[in-house]
Structures are given as structure tokens and as C-alpha cells.
Design a protein around this motif. Structure first.
Motif, PDB file in Angstrom:
ATOM      1  N   GLU A  93     -13.397   1.657   9.053  1.00 19.08           N
ATOM      2  CA  GLU A  93     -11.907   1.122   9.451  1.00 19.08           C
ATOM      3  C   GLU A  93     -12.084   0.357  10.895  1.00 19.08           C
ATOM      4  O   GLU A  93     -11.725  -0.936  10.741  1.00 19.08           O
ATOM      5  CB  GLU A  93     -10.816   2.010   9.586  1.00 19.08           C
ATOM      6  CG  GLU A  93      -9.505   1.403   9.696  1.00 19.08           C
ATOM      7  CD  GLU A  93      -8.350   2.748   9.758  1.00 19.08           C
ATOM      8  OE1 GLU A  93      -7.747   2.838  11.028  1.00 19.08           O
ATOM      9  OE2 GLU A  93      -8.345   3.230   8.803  1.00 19.08           O
ATOM     10  N   VAL A 105       3.018   2.079   3.492  1.00 15.79           N
ATOM     11  CA  VAL A 105       2.435   1.990   4.718  1.00 15.79           C
ATOM     12  C   VAL A 105       3.223   1.415   5.779  1.00 15.79           C
ATOM     13  O   VAL A 105       3.498   1.852   6.816  1.00 15.79           O
ATOM     14  CB  VAL A 105       0.993   1.568   4.878  1.00 15.79           C
ATOM     15  CG1 VAL A 105       0.466   1.486   6.245  1.00 15.79           C
ATOM     16  CG2 VAL A 105       0.293   2.457   3.925  1.00 15.79           C
ATOM     17  N   ILE A 140       0.767  -1.056  -0.029  1.00 13.28           N
ATOM     18  CA  ILE A 140      -0.121   0.006  -0.146  1.00 13.28           C
ATOM     19  C   ILE A 140       0.999   1.309   0.056  1.00 13.28           C
ATOM     20  O   ILE A 140       1.668   1.397   0.973  1.00 13.28           O
ATOM     21  CB  ILE A 140      -0.853  -0.084   1.289  1.00 13.28           C
ATOM     22  CG1 ILE A 140      -1.868  -1.265   1.054  1.00 13.28           C
ATOM     23  CG2 ILE A 140      -1.825   1.190   1.149  1.00 13.28           C
ATOM     24  CD1 ILE A 140      -2.693  -1.215   2.448  1.00 13.28           C
ATOM     25  N   LYS A 158      -9.461  12.699   3.535  1.00 16.98           N
ATOM     26  CA  LYS A 158      -9.741  12.207   5.144  1.00 16.98           C
ATOM     27  C   LYS A 158     -10.108  13.401   5.915  1.00 16.98           C
ATOM     28  O   LYS A 158     -11.051  13.284   6.833  1.00 16.98           O
ATOM     29  CB  LYS A 158      -8.554  11.469   5.470  1.00 16.98           C
ATOM     30  CG  LYS A 158      -8.888  10.547   6.923  1.00 16.98           C
ATOM     31  CD  LYS A 158      -7.496   9.933   7.223  1.00 16.98           C
ATOM     32  CE  LYS A 158      -6.672   9.133   6.423  1.00 16.98           C
ATOM     33  NZ  LYS A 158      -5.485   8.407   6.746  1.00 16.98           N
ATOM     34  N   ASP A 168      -4.655   3.805   1.420  1.00 17.12           N
ATOM     35  CA  ASP A 168      -4.255   5.025   2.245  1.00 17.12           C
ATOM     36  C   ASP A 168      -5.131   6.001   1.518  1.00 17.12           C
ATOM     37  O   ASP A 168      -4.957   6.220   0.200  1.00 17.12           O
ATOM     38  CB  ASP A 168      -2.744   5.199   1.800  1.00 17.12           C
ATOM     39  CG  ASP A 168      -2.478   6.737   2.411  1.00 17.12           C
ATOM     40  OD1 ASP A 168      -2.572   6.897   3.626  1.00 17.12           O
ATOM     41  OD2 ASP A 168      -1.688   7.443   1.646  1.00 17.12           O
ATOM     42  N   ASP A 226      -1.664   2.096  11.517  1.00 15.61           N
ATOM     43  CA  ASP A 226      -2.090   2.089  10.319  1.00 15.61           C
ATOM     44  C   ASP A 226      -2.424   0.574   9.659  1.00 15.61           C
ATOM     45  O   ASP A 226      -2.675   0.470   8.555  1.00 15.61           O
ATOM     46  CB  ASP A 226      -1.214   2.649   9.357  1.00 15.61           C
ATOM     47  CG  ASP A 226      -1.306   4.265   9.417  1.00 15.61           C
ATOM     48  OD1 ASP A 226      -2.336   4.874   9.885  1.00 15.61           O
ATOM     49  OD2 ASP A 226      -0.397   4.893   8.717  1.00 15.61           O
ATOM     50  N   ARG A 233       1.822   5.288   0.004  1.00 13.02           N
ATOM     51  CA  ARG A 233       1.097   6.625   0.453  1.00 13.02           C
ATOM     52  C   ARG A 233       1.197   7.714  -0.489  1.00 13.02           C
ATOM     53  O   ARG A 233       1.990   7.568  -1.733  1.00 13.02           O
ATOM     54  CB  ARG A 233       2.029   6.939   1.661  1.00 13.02           C
ATOM     55  CG  ARG A 233       1.992   6.231   2.947  1.00 13.02           C
ATOM     56  CD  ARG A 233       2.939   6.345   3.918  1.00 13.02           C
ATOM     57  NE  ARG A 233       2.921   7.978   4.534  1.00 13.02           N
ATOM     58  CZ  ARG A 233       2.107   8.385   5.537  1.00 13.02           C
ATOM     59  NH1 ARG A 233       1.262   7.462   5.897  1.00 13.02           N
ATOM     60  NH2 ARG A 233       2.274   9.436   5.800  1.00 13.02           N
ATOM     61  N   GLU A 268      -5.582   0.199   7.473  1.00 12.50           N
ATOM     62  CA  GLU A 268      -5.298   0.572   5.939  1.00 12.50           C
ATOM     63  C   GLU A 268      -5.209  -0.747   5.075  1.00 12.50           C
ATOM     64  O   GLU A 268      -5.245  -0.423   3.881  1.00 12.50           O
ATOM     65  CB  GLU A 268      -4.154   1.385   5.743  1.00 12.50           C
ATOM     66  CG  GLU A 268      -4.281   2.795   6.301  1.00 12.50           C
ATOM     67  CD  GLU A 268      -3.551   3.887   6.059  1.00 12.50           C
ATOM     68  OE1 GLU A 268      -2.554   3.708   5.084  1.00 12.50           O
ATOM     69  OE2 GLU A 268      -3.412   4.836   6.515  1.00 12.50           O
TER      70      GLU A 268
END
Length: 209
Positions: free
Chosen positions: A96, A30, A16, A82, A76, A68, A18, A71
Motif C-alpha cells: 500500500e 470507504v 469501494i 489483513k 478493502d 484509508d 467495506r 485502499e
């Protein structure tokens, strides 16, 4: 099933990226972000201890290393999106947390469920450990954004990320924040830069807000 499933899921944090969708000179995952946040946090906590604070180190390492994890399920989401509204931020957090709880319920053995619910919870709160996590998280945004601006990346999102992270940090009442602003940030700003963006001016504006 079982804890093996959790361990296997950690690989996904390495995939993932960023700041998705933006040109970057250096790509950050991440997983790498989480590791750096732990490193920042332990030094920030050392500074707090030197100034008389009592740190729950077990809690600090739990919340910084896992902050995190969610995620894995939602990816992300860009910071400006956000935080565009409190309602949206709250909804994203609810989604989440719900997905993390479902994962624990379906995969973690009963005798460890309460431990995982505690370790994978939202760690940012008004405790000193939660505030240190907030500072460390925003510090990594400062470093990520600065690195891009320094190399000449003119993407507006990195200017916004850099400025907003500094504003957030400076408004947290901790001794480690004072140390960061007085001893670390000047070293960041004074590094040689190829950017057409006036990083020093943006820094001064952010600190004046």
C-alpha cells in the motif's frame, strides 16, 4: 497529471465497499467510513483536551481524513485476512505504501511532494493523534458491526469484527477510551435489537479479555 489527478482519484473511495462478499443490510463505502472516522476523532480529541492533553489538530485531521487513501490501490481487504498474521499485515502495508509513493512520484508536482508523502503516510502510531485515529477507526467497526447484528444479520464476520474492535479499543490507554466504555458503549448495547445474537454477552466477554 498534477493535483487534479489526486482530486479525481478520491471518487474511487466512493466505489469501494467495506466488508466485501458478505450480506449487509446497509452498505458502507470507504469514503463514508473516512468521513465518520474524522467525526469520531475530533470528539475523542476534545475529550482528551478536556483532560489536559495537547492535540496537534492539523496532524489529527490529516491522518484521519487520509488514513484509508491507499485502499484506492488495493481495495478493502477483510479485517480477519489483513490481521491473520503480522507478516501478512506488514506485507500489505508495504504494498500500500509503495503504491501511494509511486502515485505521488508520478502525479504530484515537485513542490508538493513532501506534503503529500507526509499527509498520506500511515497515521497510526504511538502519538496521541495516532492513538485517537486507531480508536476512531475501531469505533466505526463497532458501529458498523453492531448495526448489522442489531438488525438480525447472523454473519459470523460481524460478530468477530465487533468483538475484536472492542478488545482493541479497551487496550488503548486514553481518557477518551474510558469515556467511550463508560458513557457511549452502554447506550449502544441498550438499543433495541432484533438479533438472535446476545450482543450484551459478546460485549461483556470482549471487555473481560
Amino acid at each position: 497529471m498534477g493535483i487534479h489527478t489526486y482530486f479525481r482519484s478520491l471518487n474511487e473511495l466512493e466505489r469501494i465497499f467495506r466488508c466485501p462478499g458478505k450480506f449487509k443490510f446497509e452498505v458502507h463505502t470507504v469514503a463514508a467510513h473516512s468521513w465518520k472516522v474524522v467525526q469520531y476523532a475530533k470528539t475523542l480529541a476534545d475529550i482528551e483536551e478536556k483532560n489536559g492533553a495537547s492535540i496537534d489538530w492539523k496532524k489529527l485531521y490529516e491522518i484521519t481524513s487520509s488514513h484509508d487513501y491507499g485502499e484506492i490501490f488495493i481495495g478493502d481487504i477483510k479485517t480477519p485476512v489483513k490481521h491473520s498474521s503480522m507478516e501478512l499485515r506488514s506485507l500489505i502495508q508495504q504494498v500500500e505504501e509503495g503504491m501511494i509513493n509511486n502515485f505521488i512520484k508520478e502525479n504530484i508536482p515537485e513542490e508538493f511532494k513532501s506534503i503529500f508523502y507526509n499527509q498520506l503516510r500511515e497515521g497510526k502510531d504511538d502519538s496521541i493523534e495516532g492513538l485517537i485515529l486507531e480508536v476512531a477507526d475501531k469505533m466505526d467497526q463497532v458501529y458498523e458491526a453492531f448495526s448489522e447484528l442489531q438488525r438480525g444479520n447472523t454473519e459470523k464476520e460481524f460478530v468477530v469484527m465487533y468483538r475484536n474492535a472492542l478488545v482493541k479499543i479497551k487496550n488503548i490507554n486514553l481518557k477518551c477510551v474510558e469515556y467511550f466504555l463508560e458513557n457511549i458503549l452502554p447506550d449502544i448495547v441498550n438499543e433495541e435489537s432484533m438479533s438472535t445474537i446476545d450482543i450484551k454477552r459478546i460485549t461483556e466477554e470482549a471487555l473481560a479479555l
